[in-house]
Design a protein around this motif. Structure first.
Motif, PDB file in Angstrom:
ATOM      1  N   VAL A   1       0.839  -1.196   0.000  1.00  0.00           N
ATOM      2  CA  VAL A   1       0.000   0.000   0.000  1.00  0.00           C
ATOM      3  C   VAL A   1       0.883   1.258   0.000  1.00  0.00           C
ATOM      4  O   VAL A   1       1.863   1.345   0.748  1.00  0.00           O
ATOM      5  N   GLY A   2       0.532   2.198  -0.847  1.00  0.00           N
ATOM      6  CA  GLY A   2       1.307   3.433  -0.995  1.00  0.00           C
ATOM      7  C   GLY A   2       2.123   3.466  -2.266  1.00  0.00           C
ATOM      8  O   GLY A   2       2.465   4.538  -2.766  1.00  0.00           O
TER       9      GLY A   2
ATOM     10  N   VAL B   1       6.617   6.423  12.954  1.00  0.00           N
ATOM     11  CA  VAL B   1       6.137   7.408  11.992  1.00  0.00           C
ATOM     12  C   VAL B   1       5.700   8.674  12.718  1.00  0.00           C
ATOM     13  O   VAL B   1       4.908   8.617  13.656  1.00  0.00           O
ATOM     14  N   SER B   2       6.213   9.824  12.283  1.00  0.00           N
ATOM     15  CA  SER B   2       5.835  11.103  12.894  1.00  0.00           C
ATOM     16  C   SER B   2       4.549  11.596  12.246  1.00  0.00           C
ATOM     17  O   SER B   2       4.549  12.504  11.413  1.00  0.00           O
ATOM     18  N   VAL B   3       3.444  10.977  12.618  1.00  0.00           N
ATOM     19  CA  VAL B   3       2.158  11.301  12.007  1.00  0.00           C
ATOM     20  C   VAL B   3       1.567  12.553  12.614  1.00  0.00           C
ATOM     21  O   VAL B   3       1.243  13.517  11.951  1.00  0.00           O
ATOM     22  N   SER B   4       1.410  12.531  13.926  1.00  0.00           N
ATOM     23  CA  SER B   4       0.773  13.651  14.628  1.00  0.00           C
ATOM     24  C   SER B   4       1.065  13.516  16.113  1.00  0.00           C
ATOM     25  O   SER B   4       1.136  12.400  16.632  1.00  0.00           O
ATOM     26  N   PRO B   5       1.252  14.634  16.819  1.00  0.00           N
ATOM     27  CA  PRO B   5       1.449  14.560  18.273  1.00  0.00           C
ATOM     28  C   PRO B   5       0.315  13.841  18.983  1.00  0.00           C
ATOM     29  O   PRO B   5       0.504  13.272  20.051  1.00  0.00           O
ATOM     30  N   VAL B   6      -0.873  13.840  18.378  1.00  0.00           N
ATOM     31  CA  VAL B   6      -2.025  13.171  18.981  1.00  0.00           C
ATOM     32  C   VAL B   6      -1.760  11.672  19.139  1.00  0.00           C
ATOM     33  O   VAL B   6      -2.249  11.034  20.071  1.00  0.00           O
TER      34      VAL B   6
ATOM     35  N   ALA C   1       0.478   9.900   1.158  1.00  0.00           N
ATOM     36  CA  ALA C   1      -0.322  11.035   1.635  1.00  0.00           C
ATOM     37  C   ALA C   1      -0.981  10.767   2.974  1.00  0.00           C
ATOM     38  O   ALA C   1      -1.242  11.707   3.733  1.00  0.00           O
ATOM     39  N   ASP C   2      -1.225   9.486   3.312  1.00  0.00           N
ATOM     40  CA  ASP C   2      -1.865   9.187   4.601  1.00  0.00           C
ATOM     41  C   ASP C   2      -0.883   9.226   5.764  1.00  0.00           C
ATOM     42  O   ASP C   2      -1.283   9.119   6.915  1.00  0.00           O
ATOM     43  N   ARG C   3       0.415   9.324   5.465  1.00  0.00           N
ATOM     44  CA  ARG C   3       1.494   9.432   6.449  1.00  0.00           C
ATOM     45  C   ARG C   3       1.718   8.153   7.255  1.00  0.00           C
ATOM     46  O   ARG C   3       2.546   8.130   8.160  1.00  0.00           O
ATOM     47  N   LEU C   4       1.009   7.102   6.928  1.00  0.00           N
ATOM     48  CA  LEU C   4       1.164   5.831   7.632  1.00  0.00           C
ATOM     49  C   LEU C   4       1.796   4.754   6.762  1.00  0.00           C
ATOM     50  O   LEU C   4       2.340   3.782   7.274  1.00  0.00           O
ATOM     51  N   HIS C   5       1.700   4.922   5.453  1.00  0.00           N
ATOM     52  CA  HIS C   5       2.232   3.931   4.520  1.00  0.00           C
ATOM     53  C   HIS C   5       3.361   4.531   3.694  1.00  0.00           C
ATOM     54  O   HIS C   5       3.404   5.743   3.460  1.00  0.00           O
ATOM     55  N   LEU C   6       4.257   3.680   3.256  1.00  0.00           N
ATOM     56  CA  LEU C   6       5.368   4.120   2.432  1.00  0.00           C
ATOM     57  C   LEU C   6       4.890   4.603   1.074  1.00  0.00           C
ATOM     58  O   LEU C   6       3.913   4.082   0.526  1.00  0.00           O
ATOM     59  N   SER C   7       5.587   5.576   0.513  1.00  0.00           N
ATOM     60  CA  SER C   7       5.360   5.992  -0.871  1.00  0.00           C
ATOM     61  C   SER C   7       6.143   5.047  -1.789  1.00  0.00           C
ATOM     62  O   SER C   7       6.821   4.119  -1.324  1.00  0.00           O
TER      63      SER C   7
END
Length: 269
Positions: free
Chosen positions: A15-16, A120-125, A168-174
């Motif tokens: 995916v990605g 993965v640096s997705v979000s501080p949340v 673009a989802d920041r969780l999967h590799l491009s």
């Protein structure tokens, strides 16, 4: 006979790395590894049972026995990442199941590659999940050493700190990220390969307005749909089948894309 079987979730499915002509519309690092293995030593067979969104329990239930029945000489497995992101996951039970899973795979005599998980640096949340990821990685390293598996320390890949390595989802590799991981895996295996990674120029710094706009777009396009699926109890992999469910002979020239093209021509004639 050399046979490579890939197990896992979206990371191994590819995916990605979008490729509409290939099964499930993706390519991925595992396909690239299989192609380089065949290019380096013709005769390699390849199966990929990974499906996006699968938890460890699904991978054990759906992929373990079919993989063993294929009598692979090489197995790669990444499993548990989706469980880490599930708040209600009983972590001790997860780690015990992971060890049992690896013990079963290594008992086949195949070379088994295990992956740690990347922070993965997705979000501080989502920073609350970092500790769980660190605990998971420590267990992967321990299990790899105990059972003689080859460790792919994904967590330590510095090249993945570039945000262009991520979809673009920041969780999967491009696509670039999948190429990078395939090269790392081949080098760990000691396999000569022709994968060339582009030297990327430094990323331009985003303005605050650009960052805010990107955050809003990411939240709208990816976070809200993810939360909605969790509420409904559905996943993106619910209707999908494995990309390469039975071993295929990987062409030394043209790779898996040639295999698909030839199959399409054959069915059209």
């Amino acid at each position: 006979m050399n046979r490579y079987v890939a197990l896992g979730d979206s990371f191994t499915e590819g995916v990605g790395d979008v490729h509409p002509a290939l099964p499930n519309g993706v390519r991925g690092w595992a396909d690239r590894v299989a192609e380089q293995l065949a290019k380096n030593e013709p005769g390699w067979e390849y199966a990929n049972l990974a499906i996006r969104s699968k938890r460890l329990r699904h991978i054990v239930a759906e992929q373990l026995e079919p993989a063993i029945a294929m009598q692979p000489t090489l197995i790669t497995v990444y499993a548990g990442g989706n469980d880490i992101l599930d708040v209600g996951t009983p972590f001790d039970a997860l780690l015990r199941q992971y060890e049992d899973f690896v013990a079963r795979l290594t008992s086949t005599g195949a070379t088994v590659l295990l992956f740690t998980g990347y922070d993965v640096s997705v979000s501080p949340v989502l920073s609350v999940f970092k500790r769980r990821n660190h605990l998971y990685n420590a267990e992967v390293r321990r299990v790899a050493e105990k059972y003689g598996a080859v460790l792919v320390d994904f967590w330590a890949f510095e090249g993945l700190s570039d945000r262009r390595m991520w979809a673009a989802d920041r969780l999967h590799l491009s696509k670039a990220g999948h190429k990078y991981v395939s090269a790392q895996v081949l080098e760990i295996l000691g396999v000569t390969h022709s994968i060339r990674l582009k030297n990327k120029h430094p990323q331009p710094r985003r303005t605050l307005r650009e960052w805010e706009r990107a955050q809003r777009r990411w939240t709208h396009d990816w976070v809200f749909p993810l939360v909605a699926r969790k509420i409904r109890g559905t996943t993106l992999g619910d209707t999908l089948q494995p990309r390469w469910p039975v071993p295929v002979l990987v062409p030394a020239r043209g790779g898996l894309r040639r295999l698909v093209r030839d199959a399409h021509v054959g069915s059209s004639s």
